[in-house]
Design an enzyme around this catalytic site. Structure first.
Site, PDB file in Angstrom:
ATOM      1  N   ARG A 225      -7.066  -4.470  -2.142  1.00  0.00           N
ATOM      2  CA  ARG A 225      -5.766  -3.814  -2.064  1.00  0.00           C
ATOM      3  C   ARG A 225      -5.148  -3.801  -3.458  1.00  0.00           C
ATOM      4  O   ARG A 225      -5.213  -4.818  -4.184  1.00  0.00           O
ATOM      5  CB  ARG A 225      -4.819  -4.568  -1.115  1.00  0.00           C
ATOM      6  CG  ARG A 225      -5.088  -4.283   0.349  1.00  0.00           C
ATOM      7  CD  ARG A 225      -4.758  -2.822   0.699  1.00  0.00           C
ATOM      8  NE  ARG A 225      -5.027  -2.487   2.081  1.00  0.00           N
ATOM      9  CZ  ARG A 225      -6.182  -1.973   2.521  1.00  0.00           C
ATOM     10  NH1 ARG A 225      -7.182  -1.739   1.686  1.00  0.00           N
ATOM     11  NH2 ARG A 225      -6.320  -1.656   3.793  1.00  0.00           N
TER      12      ARG A 225
ATOM     13  N   GLU B  94      -0.223   4.480  -3.261  1.00  0.00           N
ATOM     14  CA  GLU B  94      -1.308   5.452  -3.094  1.00  0.00           C
ATOM     15  C   GLU B  94      -0.761   6.761  -2.548  1.00  0.00           C
ATOM     16  O   GLU B  94      -0.031   6.733  -1.558  1.00  0.00           O
ATOM     17  CB  GLU B  94      -2.387   4.889  -2.162  1.00  0.00           C
ATOM     18  CG  GLU B  94      -3.075   3.687  -2.779  1.00  0.00           C
ATOM     19  CD  GLU B  94      -4.231   3.138  -1.947  1.00  0.00           C
ATOM     20  OE1 GLU B  94      -4.526   3.694  -0.867  1.00  0.00           O
ATOM     21  OE2 GLU B  94      -4.840   2.148  -2.376  1.00  0.00           O
TER      22      GLU B  94
ATOM     23  N   HIS C   9      -9.413   5.386  -2.994  1.00  0.00           N
ATOM     24  CA  HIS C   9      -9.517   4.556  -1.789  1.00  0.00           C
ATOM     25  C   HIS C   9     -10.664   5.049  -0.893  1.00  0.00           C
ATOM     26  O   HIS C   9     -10.467   5.445   0.261  1.00  0.00           O
ATOM     27  CB  HIS C   9      -8.193   4.553  -1.011  1.00  0.00           C
ATOM     28  CG  HIS C   9      -8.049   3.363  -0.096  1.00  0.00           C
ATOM     29  ND1 HIS C   9      -6.841   2.786   0.181  1.00  0.00           N
ATOM     30  CD2 HIS C   9      -8.964   2.644   0.617  1.00  0.00           C
ATOM     31  CE1 HIS C   9      -7.007   1.762   1.020  1.00  0.00           C
ATOM     32  NE2 HIS C   9      -8.299   1.670   1.300  1.00  0.00           N
TER      33      HIS C   9
HETATM   34  N1  LIG Z   1     -11.274  -0.121  -0.205  1.00  0.00           N
HETATM   35  C1  LIG Z   1     -11.497   0.019   1.079  1.00  0.00           C
HETATM   36  O1  LIG Z   1     -11.617   1.102   1.590  1.00  0.00           O
HETATM   37  C2  LIG Z   1     -11.633  -1.204   1.919  1.00  0.00           C
HETATM   38  C3  LIG Z   1     -12.513  -1.231   3.004  1.00  0.00           C
HETATM   39  C4  LIG Z   1     -12.602  -2.384   3.778  1.00  0.00           C
HETATM   40  C5  LIG Z   1     -11.811  -3.473   3.470  1.00  0.00           C
HETATM   41  N2  LIG Z   1     -10.931  -3.386   2.449  1.00  0.00           N
HETATM   42  C6  LIG Z   1     -10.099  -4.504   2.084  1.00  0.00           C
HETATM   43  O2  LIG Z   1     -10.932  -5.556   1.661  1.00  0.00           O
HETATM   44  C7  LIG Z   1     -10.335  -6.798   1.913  1.00  0.00           C
HETATM   45  C8  LIG Z   1     -11.329  -7.713   2.609  1.00  0.00           C
HETATM   46  O3  LIG Z   1     -11.715  -7.167   3.852  1.00  0.00           O
HETATM   47  P1  LIG Z   1     -12.642  -8.043   4.817  1.00  0.00           P
HETATM   48  O4  LIG Z   1     -13.036  -7.167   5.935  1.00  0.00           O
HETATM   49  O5  LIG Z   1     -13.666  -8.718   4.032  1.00  0.00           O
HETATM   50  O6  LIG Z   1     -11.569  -9.094   5.327  1.00  0.00           O
HETATM   51  P2  LIG Z   1     -11.869 -10.576   5.782  1.00  0.00           P
HETATM   52  O7  LIG Z   1     -10.672 -11.019   6.506  1.00  0.00           O
HETATM   53  O8  LIG Z   1     -13.187 -10.660   6.459  1.00  0.00           O
HETATM   54  O9  LIG Z   1     -11.968 -11.382   4.408  1.00  0.00           O
HETATM   55  C9  LIG Z   1     -10.877 -11.697   3.620  1.00  0.00           C
HETATM   56  C10 LIG Z   1     -11.117 -13.070   3.033  1.00  0.00           C
HETATM   57  O10 LIG Z   1     -10.104 -13.335   2.087  1.00  0.00           O
HETATM   58  C11 LIG Z   1      -9.826 -14.707   2.171  1.00  0.00           C
HETATM   59  N3  LIG Z   1      -8.556 -15.026   1.569  1.00  0.00           N
HETATM   60  C12 LIG Z   1      -7.321 -15.053   2.134  1.00  0.00           C
HETATM   61  N4  LIG Z   1      -6.422 -15.453   1.226  1.00  0.00           N
HETATM   62  C13 LIG Z   1      -7.099 -15.683   0.072  1.00  0.00           C
HETATM   63  C14 LIG Z   1      -6.704 -16.122  -1.215  1.00  0.00           C
HETATM   64  N5  LIG Z   1      -5.423 -16.403  -1.500  1.00  0.00           N
HETATM   65  N6  LIG Z   1      -7.648 -16.246  -2.154  1.00  0.00           N
HETATM   66  C15 LIG Z   1      -8.939 -15.963  -1.877  1.00  0.00           C
HETATM   67  N7  LIG Z   1      -9.370 -15.562  -0.668  1.00  0.00           N
HETATM   68  C16 LIG Z   1      -8.450 -15.412   0.291  1.00  0.00           C
HETATM   69  C17 LIG Z   1      -9.903 -14.999   3.646  1.00  0.00           C
HETATM   70  O11 LIG Z   1     -10.115 -16.377   3.861  1.00  0.00           O
HETATM   71  C18 LIG Z   1     -11.083 -14.179   4.065  1.00  0.00           C
HETATM   72  O12 LIG Z   1     -12.269 -14.932   4.042  1.00  0.00           O
HETATM   73  C19 LIG Z   1      -9.079  -6.484   2.711  1.00  0.00           C
HETATM   74  O13 LIG Z   1      -7.999  -6.427   1.827  1.00  0.00           O
HETATM   75  C20 LIG Z   1      -9.345  -5.104   3.248  1.00  0.00           C
HETATM   76  O14 LIG Z   1      -8.168  -4.431   3.532  1.00  0.00           O
HETATM   77  C21 LIG Z   1     -10.844  -2.295   1.662  1.00  0.00           C
HETATM   78  O1  LIG Z   2      -8.697  -1.776   5.051  1.00  0.00           O
HETATM   79  C1  LIG Z   2      -9.536  -0.924   5.240  1.00  0.00           C
HETATM   80  O2  LIG Z   2     -10.203  -0.834   6.280  1.00  0.00           O
HETATM   81  C2  LIG Z   2      -9.829   0.019   4.148  1.00  0.00           C
HETATM   82  O3  LIG Z   2      -8.917  -0.085   3.134  1.00  0.00           O
HETATM   83  C3  LIG Z   2     -10.033   1.412   4.601  1.00  0.00           C
HETATM   84  O4  LIG Z   2      -8.839   2.127   4.664  1.00  0.00           O
HETATM   85  P1  LIG Z   2      -8.901   3.626   5.188  1.00  0.00           P
HETATM   86  O5  LIG Z   2      -9.131   3.544   6.651  1.00  0.00           O
HETATM   87  O6  LIG Z   2      -7.585   4.191   4.864  1.00  0.00           O
HETATM   88  O7  LIG Z   2     -10.037   4.274   4.507  1.00  0.00           O
END
Ligand SMILES: NC(=O)c1ccc[n+]([C@@H]2O[C@H](COP(=O)([O-])OP(=O)(O)OC[C@H]3O[C@@H](n4cnc5c(N)ncnc54)[C@H](O)[C@@H]3O)[C@@H](O)[C@H]2O)c1
Ligand SMILES: O=C(O)[C@H](O)COP(=O)(O)O
Length: 599
Positions: A287, A316, A335
């Protein structure tokens, strides 16, 4: 009197009732008032998440593009309104006509959205992982379930992280733009190698661990920082968990994979950039808000950060003239982490199933703001959940007006070990029973604890281990309300609290104790409690008053201290007696007090 007629009321499915709300709220019934509209759980007065029983299809607003497979699933069950690019005002206007809302990361589901829904919105589905665009506190306060699709885009996000990592290291985006501009700058775009370099994965959850696994395949030395991740999970893929300072100080590459929370907001800031190795490279597919973007620009300009590859931004889309976006050492994508064909179809199906399940009243496996209870636990607890709500409902109706309910003690008696019973459902349903008869709020599994806290209602729970069948999760539940007067003095126990106790017999909740009196009446329909001087003919007298009015008595039970002394008679009735009949019961000379209670 129709003797022991079997109850005809049907309770809605447990799953439905757990997440449902009532369409209207009623005042606390008074002992002599019959001016009560029915509140029976059997009557069709639930605004269930879906009014399937009322032949009305729910409406689901899909506010951002969702894969076809998910839309097809939704359409089998609901009216689906796909309205993309709504302004916040348009969303607030539309939402009052919707039972569910599905969004991705591009829609802010703010407090105003919940307030504008007028109580109709029951589920918000986030088609993806991050729920930082949903005001969870407001959702919970409004009893709205939030579900997400936490797994279907994990690999896509991890692959995008690796794509950005490699593209950044080899200047792919910059070199591409240069060639397209007619240049051939081979010396300018010399990259750095990944093999042997240290990658710090910040946030070792689903995406982070997949990135780690892939980076190890590229020959990188991978460490991770995650205060909540189990060390053995990291060790299993050859990753060492380290502290935050160690991670940022030793990394050649940092890859961010934590959620945006108050604790992670701007966690990469001036102070922390200063602790990093000069020339560090940063990837962010988590994020935007976890980086202080202005500080990142300063760190890039100072050469502390050699390069950054960013998929996500604080705002965004980011402003076109953003210094960060335009920085020559920064690679950006809009994104795209979750945007593969496969992930989008997977997410769409995952969220459609979760939303439809929630609309059917099922407990969602991906609930973000409600307890997730395994199906087998739910099946076992079903009659006790009904018992819990009814005991709460009875107990509060015994409170005299103006008493103010503040302290409630719940005792669960069971032969099982304390950690073998999840009481969250039971507590939520007792809370629902306690609050709904005396307020205009609806209470469900989502908002029960919040609502209790907000009303200053303190519910303490106690487990008592007693001999019994280990097959049964519970032997009995007792609800006590302290520091109140009762409109039915006999409900006050020897220790001074209003006390009701019940158990489940053959799958049916029963009331077994009121104050110090033992009774046995099935908790269906409504109940009349009378305290009388124990003497022959009382059952007949009261029964015939009710019979004359064609009020069907389903159960009668008398509990007494000693023969010919005081007794409490509990009478289960299918219909509501008239005011006149209740007055006639009160006028029976041996009856000292009585109360009519709706279940
Ligand atoms: N760019 C995209 O399109 C996209 C896609 C999927 C996920 N994401 C983002 O990626 C991130 C991770 O997703 P995920 O599915 O792995 O989530 P998840 O919940 O499986 O993993 C997140 C991890 O972060 C850890 N965490 C919490 N606070 C923390 C801190 N202060 N320092 C370090 N670690 C910490 C948690 O313990 C957890 O293990 C989220 O922010 C999600 O929104 C982005
Ligand atoms: O948190 C998520 O799942 C990702 O950031 C994906 O976001 P989006 O659904 O807007 O692509």
């Amino acid at each position: 009197m129709a003797a022991s007629a079997s109850p005809t009321l049907r309770t809605p499915s447990l799953r439905t009732s757990l997440l449902s709300s009532f369409s209207s709220k009623l005042p606390l019934p008074s002992a002599f008032s019959v001016n009560l509209r029915p509140r029976s759980v059997g009557a069709p007065r639930f605004v269930v998440l879906v009014s399937a029983s009322l032949n009305a299809k729910p409406t689901v607003l899909v506010a951002e593009k969702l894969g076809e497979a998910g839309l097809d699933l939704l359409k089998e069950f609901a009216n689906v309104d796909c309205s993309y690019n709504l302004s916040p005002e348009e969303l607030c206007t539309k939402i009052s006509l919707c039972d569910a809302l599905i969004v991705r990361s591009g829609t802010k589901v703010s407090r105003e959205v919940f307030e504008s829904s007028g109580g109709r919105l029951k589920v918000v589905g986030r088609a993806g992982v991050g729920i930082d665009n949903v005001d969870l506190a407001a959702a919970t306060e409004h009893g709205c379930l939030v579900v997400n699709a936490p797994t279907a885009n994990t690999v896509a996000a991890a692959e995008h992280g690796i794509a950005l990592l490699t593209a950044m290291a080899r200047n792919v985006a910059q070199a591409d733009a240069s060639v397209k501009a007619g240049k051939w700058q081979r010396n300018k775009y010399v990259g750095v190698s990944l093999v042997g370099k240290t990658l710090a994965v910040m946030g070792f959850g689903k995406v982070g661990s997949e990135v780690a696994r892939r980076a190890k395949g590229l020959g990188m030395h991978v460490i991770a920082h995650d205060p909540y991740a189990p060390a053995d999970r990291a060790r299993a893929i050859g990753v060492e968990l380290v502290g935050f300072d160690e991670a940022i100080a030793t990394a050649d590459f940092l890859s961010l994979h934590m959620p945006l929370t108050p604790a992670t907001s701007k966690i990469l800031n001036d102070e922390n950039f200063a602790k990093m190795k000069k020339g560090v490279r940063i990837v962010n597919v988590a994020r935007g808000g976890v980086i202080d973007e202005e500080a990142l620009v300063r760190a890039l300009d100072a050469g502390i950060v050699a390069q950054a590859a960013l998929d996500v931004f604080t705002v965004e889309p980011p402003p076109k003239d953003s210094k960060l976006i335009q920085h020559e050492n920064v690679t950006v994508t809009p994104h795209l982490g979750a945007s593969t064909m496969e992930a989008q179809e997977g997410v769409a199906v995952e969220i459609a199933e979760a939303v439809v399940g929630a609309l059917k009243g099922e407990l969602a496996a991906t609930a973000v703001n409600a307890p997730m209870v395994p199906a087998e636990v739910l099946t076992e607890l079903k009659p006790f959940v009904e018992l819990a709500e009814k005991l709460g409902r009875l107990a509060v109706q015994l409170v005299a007006g103006g008493s103010g309910v503040k302290t409630v003690k719940v005792t669960y008696a069971s032969s099982r070990a304390p950690d073998d019973l999840d009481t969250r459902l039971l507590r939520a349903m007792i809370t629902k029973g306690l609050i709904e008869p005396i307020s205009s709020v609806f209470v469900n599994l989502v908002n029960a604890d919040f609502t209790a806290k907000q009303r200053g209602l303190r519910i303490t729970e106690e487990r008592v281990i007693i001999d019994g069948s280990p097959e049964k999760p519970l032997e009995y539940i007792q609800v006590q309300i302290a520091n109140v007067e009762s409109k039915f003095a006999s409900a006050i126990s020897d220790s001074g609290e209003i006390k009701v106790e019940g158990l489940v017999k053959d799958g049916v909740p029963h009331l077994t104790k009121v104050g110090s009196f033992e009774v046995d009446v099935s908790l269906e329909g409504s109940i009349i409690l009378c305290r009388q001087v124990d003497q022959p003919g009382m059952i007949g007298k009261v029964g015939s008053i009710l019979g004359e009015e064609n009020v069907n008595v389903s159960f009668m039970s008398v509990g007494r201290i000693a023969p010919r002394k005081q007794a409490v008679m509990a009478i289960g009735v299918d219909e509501q007696p008239s005011k006149e009949s209740l007055k006639r019961i009160g006028d029976v000379p041996a009856i000292e007090e009585f109360v009519f209670l709706k279940l």
